[in-house]
Design a protein around this motif. Structure first.
Motif, short mmCIF file in Angstrom:
data_model
loop_
_atom_site.label_atom_id
_atom_site.label_comp_id
_atom_site.label_asym_id
_atom_site.label_seq_id
_atom_site.Cartn_x
_atom_site.Cartn_y
_atom_site.Cartn_z
N VAL A 103 0.85 -1.19 0.00
CA VAL A 103 0.00 0.00 0.00
C VAL A 103 0.88 1.24 0.00
O VAL A 103 1.83 1.33 0.79
N PRO A 104 0.63 2.23 -0.86
CA PRO A 104 1.46 3.43 -0.90
C PRO A 104 1.26 4.31 0.33
O PRO A 104 0.16 4.42 0.86
N ALA A 105 2.32 4.95 0.76
CA ALA A 105 2.24 5.92 1.85
C ALA A 105 1.77 7.27 1.31
O ALA A 105 1.86 7.54 0.11
N MET A 106 1.28 8.12 2.19
CA MET A 106 0.89 9.47 1.79
C MET A 106 2.14 10.33 1.72
O MET A 106 2.61 10.88 2.72
N ARG A 107 2.72 10.43 0.52
CA ARG A 107 3.98 11.15 0.34
C ARG A 107 3.82 12.48 -0.39
O ARG A 107 4.74 13.30 -0.38
N HIS A 108 2.69 12.70 -1.04
CA HIS A 108 2.46 13.98 -1.73
C HIS A 108 0.98 14.33 -1.66
O HIS A 108 0.16 13.56 -1.14
N GLY A 109 0.65 15.50 -2.16
CA GLY A 109 -0.70 16.02 -1.98
C GLY A 109 -1.80 15.10 -2.48
O GLY A 109 -2.83 14.93 -1.82
N PHE A 110 -1.60 14.50 -3.65
CA PHE A 110 -2.65 13.64 -4.19
C PHE A 110 -2.93 12.44 -3.28
O PHE A 110 -4.04 11.92 -3.23
N GLY A 111 -1.91 11.98 -2.57
CA GLY A 111 -2.09 10.84 -1.69
C GLY A 111 -2.98 11.12 -0.50
O GLY A 111 -3.57 10.20 0.08
N THR A 112 -3.12 12.40 -0.12
CA THR A 112 -3.89 12.73 1.07
C THR A 112 -5.38 12.46 0.91
O THR A 112 -6.10 12.36 1.90
N TYR A 113 -5.84 12.34 -0.32
CA TYR A 113 -7.26 12.09 -0.55
C TYR A 113 -7.65 10.65 -0.21
O TYR A 113 -8.83 10.31 -0.26
N PHE A 114 -6.67 9.84 0.16
CA PHE A 114 -6.94 8.43 0.51
C PHE A 114 -6.70 8.15 1.99
O PHE A 114 -6.63 6.99 2.40
N ALA A 115 -6.60 9.22 2.78
CA ALA A 115 -6.44 9.06 4.24
C ALA A 115 -7.67 8.31 4.80
O ALA A 115 -8.77 8.47 4.29
N PRO A 116 -7.46 7.48 5.82
CA PRO A 116 -6.20 7.29 6.54
C PRO A 116 -5.21 6.37 5.82
O PRO A 116 -4.02 6.44 6.05
N VAL A 117 -5.71 5.50 4.92
CA VAL A 117 -4.83 4.59 4.20
C VAL A 117 -5.61 3.96 3.06
O VAL A 117 -6.84 3.78 3.14
N VAL A 118 -4.93 3.68 1.97
CA VAL A 118 -5.54 2.95 0.86
C VAL A 118 -5.83 1.52 1.31
O VAL A 118 -5.01 0.89 1.97
N GLY A 119 -7.01 1.02 0.97
CA GLY A 119 -7.34 -0.37 1.31
C GLY A 119 -6.57 -1.35 0.45
O GLY A 119 -6.06 -1.00 -0.62
N LEU A 120 -6.48 -2.60 0.92
CA LEU A 120 -5.79 -3.66 0.17
C LEU A 120 -6.60 -4.94 0.23
O LEU A 120 -6.89 -5.46 1.31
N TRP A 121 -6.96 -5.46 -0.95
CA TRP A 121 -7.60 -6.78 -1.07
C TRP A 121 -6.53 -7.75 -1.53
O TRP A 121 -6.11 -7.73 -2.68
N GLY A 142 -13.11 2.74 4.92
CA GLY A 142 -13.60 4.09 4.64
C GLY A 142 -12.77 4.85 3.65
O GLY A 142 -13.01 6.04 3.41
N SER A 143 -11.78 4.20 3.04
CA SER A 143 -10.89 4.90 2.10
C SER A 143 -11.59 5.19 0.78
O SER A 143 -12.56 4.51 0.41
#
Length: 230
Positions: A103-121, A142-143
């Motif tokens: 799962v990618p970390a929130m490293r730049h602005g676009f990533g913040t829209y997936f807080a708290p974390v991107v889900g993983l199946w 809730g991502s």
């Protein structure tokens, strides 16, 4: 419902032009609490202007000819009354990172829209039954986004325009994560939840400007409304 159909086709072709889908992928827009509209079951870049989209029930079996993974859309619309659009896509960076169950970390602005974390199946099998669709969207939590191991990703937004923009954001989030790891910077500090809550704004026509950019070359004229029931 003509304008909503135009939006679905616009999104499908925009995703293809952006390299986020190829032969596979699909998108949909909510009509109301009971129904949504999904793009034709064909390569999204080949969907012709005026092509007929299919109405799908939020609850109930998929209509004949609708792709099995549209069950993912059903699960999102059932659980999230605020969701107005869903995108299933396979961008190259999303595919590369998801294939490693990372799962990618929130490293730049676009990533913040997936807080708290991107889900993983974490299941490589195609989601073509209700049990897997339930499990996948459970994993999404809730991502706004879900990575699917070896199978791309899903995004959900308040409109199909927003879900399409979020698909572009998630692909870029994965691109940045891969670049950071390739540079040996995997342990570099990520954006905090507090910072993300401030950065993930929709003000300043954030969604609208990216939507205009992604659909600029489309042969159909964009409808004025921002999605939802017509």
């Amino acid at each position: 419902m003509r304008d909503l159909s135009v939006t679905v086709r616009l999104a499908a072709r925009a995703l293809a032009r952006a390299g986020l889908v190829h032969a596979y992928g699909h998108c949909s827009a909510r009509i109301d609490a009971k129904r949504f509209l999904v793009c034709p079951a064909e390569p999204m870049g080949l969907i012709a202007p005026g092509a007929e989209c299919t109405e799908v029930p939020v609850h109930g079996p998929l209509p004949e000819g609708v792709l099995g993974e549209v069950r993912l859309h059903q699960q999102i619309y059932r659980r999230r009354p605020e969701a107005g659009g869903v995108v299933r896509f396979m961008g190259p960076s999303v595919m590369a990172l998801g294939a490693t169950s990372t799962v990618p970390a929130m490293r730049h602005g676009f990533g913040t829209y997936f807080a708290p974390v991107v889900g993983l199946w974490d299941d490589v099998q195609l989601v073509r039954d209700d049990a897997r669709a339930v499990g996948a969207i459970d994993a999404m939590g809730g991502s706004a986004g879900l990575l699917m191991r070896g199978n791309g990703a899903v995004t959900a937004g308040a409109s199909l325009q927003e879900a399409t923009v979020l698909a572009w954001y998630l692909e870029d989030m994965c691109r940045v994560e891969l670049a950071a790891r390739a540079a040996g910077l995997a342990e570099a500090p990520a954006i905090s939840q507090a910072e993300a809550s401030q950065r993930a704004t929709l003000a300043g026509r954030i969604v609208e400007r990216m939507w205009d950019h992604l659909t600029a070359a489309d042969p159909e004229t964009a409808p004025k409304e921002k999605g939802g029931a017509t």
